[in-house]
Design a protein around this motif. Structure first.
Motif, short mmCIF file in Angstrom:
data_model
loop_
_atom_site.label_atom_id
_atom_site.label_comp_id
_atom_site.label_asym_id
_atom_site.label_seq_id
_atom_site.Cartn_x
_atom_site.Cartn_y
_atom_site.Cartn_z
N ASP A 30 0.81 -1.22 0.00
CA ASP A 30 0.00 0.00 0.00
C ASP A 30 0.85 1.27 0.00
O ASP A 30 0.32 2.37 -0.09
N HIS B 110 -0.18 -1.32 9.20
CA HIS B 110 -0.53 -0.63 7.95
C HIS B 110 -0.77 0.85 8.18
O HIS B 110 -0.51 1.67 7.30
N ARG C 179 1.58 3.50 6.14
CA ARG C 179 1.04 4.56 5.28
C ARG C 179 1.55 5.93 5.73
O ARG C 179 1.81 6.80 4.91
N SER D 42 -7.68 -0.89 -3.87
CA SER D 42 -7.31 -2.28 -3.58
C SER D 42 -8.56 -3.10 -3.85
O SER D 42 -9.60 -2.55 -4.22
N ALA E 185 -1.58 -1.58 -4.40
CA ALA E 185 -2.60 -0.53 -4.47
C ALA E 185 -2.13 0.58 -5.41
O ALA E 185 -0.94 0.90 -5.44
#
Length: 349
Positions: A169, A199, A203, A297, A327
């Motif tokens: 991601d 996550h 990010r 996603s 993603a």
């Protein structure tokens, strides 16, 4: 009166064979000729016979169920389209296999660990999905101690002792920042998720790195719990700044949509006065106004792949980790050129 369900005895009587032979055929055991097996299976299908999971569980010491424990607030789960989509993907695989999903939503770490102990102690599941991976995650040691097979969701730390279904991601966040910078934005903020979740922290780090790569200051960050309400609160804080951002990168779509509502309530025009990006590519993101630029996603496919991986792990004792397509940025109408100085001042009015 409810119609009686056909039994293995009915199948045996119709086929003119013993119940033992029917059991061998239905459970794909050796000792049955292909022609006889096919005839028995056809008769079972015609009669509408279905296996009893409870009987199969007793005879095989298998629960025929997989577990998913989600530690988040109920209101966050109800508002986040990711989990229903992921569960739909899981169920599409389990239904074909005659298996069930045992779902538990818990409020805190203690309840989460109790839930895993109960699932293992009562033999309710054959394996579990691990979502929302955290730093120094207590579940890793507990599941190893319980001997419960697990597949992790997301890109885990190398120390995670389980196979995983991963999705990169970080590239999507970097693409969002680069997209906004190319449009002339320099005051770009990030409404981040929970930093204790891998996550969420990943990010945030990707945002920081992308901003520095663009020669911009990554200081405008507000951490949240991923809920729409916290996304709205974070947006208000950012827009109340003496120098508010001209663009905001959100860690999920629900927060971005909430932020879009806050901006419009203040009379801001999106994207003329403020550009907004989300994350997850949820279906609803294409129907809000303006349609949301987001990082896509596929949670349904994520669920399918995770279910197949966990079933294989339970059956064979090992499975390779799977890397899903990364993603990527989907540009829609919620992002545009950076506003003029006069336009950016409107964000604070």
């Amino acid at each position: 009166m409810a119609q009686r369900k056909p039994t293995i005895t009915d199948v045996a009587r119709t086929a003119g064979v013993s119940k033992g032979l029917v059991s061998f055929a239905l459970n794909d055991k050796p000792g049955v000729s292909p022609e006889t097996r096919k005839r028995i299976l056809d008769i079972a299908g015609d009669l509408g016979w279905r296996p009893s999971l409870s009987a199969r569980s007793l005879s095989t010491s298998t629960s025929y169920a997989l577990g998913l424990v989600i530690r988040r607030k109920a209101e966050v789960i109800s508002a986040d389209p990711f989990f229903p989509a992921f569960i739909a993907g899981v169920e599409s695989v389990l239904a074909e296999e005659g298996r069930a999903l045992v779902l538990s939503v818990v409020p805190d770490a203690a309840a989460e660990l109790r839930s895993y102990r109960t699932l293992a102690g009562d033999n309710r599941v054959d394996g579990v999905f691990l979502t929302d991976l955290r730093n120094a995650d207590e579940r890793f040691g507990l599941l190893a101690e319980l001997g419960l097979p697990a597949v992790a969701l997301g890109r885990p730390d190398p120390a995670v002792p389980f196979p995983s279904v991963q999705l990169d991601d970080t590239r999507g966040i970097a693409e969002a920042v680069a997209h906004l910078a190319s449009l002339g934005h320099s005051r770009i903020a990030h409404v981040a998720g929970d930093p204790h979740m891998m996550h969420g922290g990943r990010r945030r780090s990707s945002f920081d790195d992308a901003m520095r790569d663009a020669g911009l200051d990554p200081a405008l960050v507000v951490e949240t719990d991923f809920s729409a309400s916290s996304g709205a609160d974070a947006t208000r804080r950012l827009l109340d700044d003496v120098r508010p951002p001209t663009a905001i990168v959100y860690a999920n779509d629900p927060m971005a949509i909430a932020g879009l509502g806050v901006a419009q309530q203040r009379g801001l025009r999106v994207p003329h006065d403020l550009s907004i990006t989300g994350f997850d590519g949820t279906d609803i993101s294409g129907y809000v106004y303006p349609a949301l630029t987001t990082i896509t996603s596929d949670p349904v496919e994520w669920g399918r792949v995770a279910a197949r991986s966990l079933l294989e792990l339970v059956a064979s004792g090992s499975v390779d980790s799977v890397e899903l397509p990364p993603a990527s940025l989907l540009i829609r109408a919620s992002t545009g050129p950076a506003p003029s100085h006069r336009g950016s001042d409107a964000a604070h009015s």
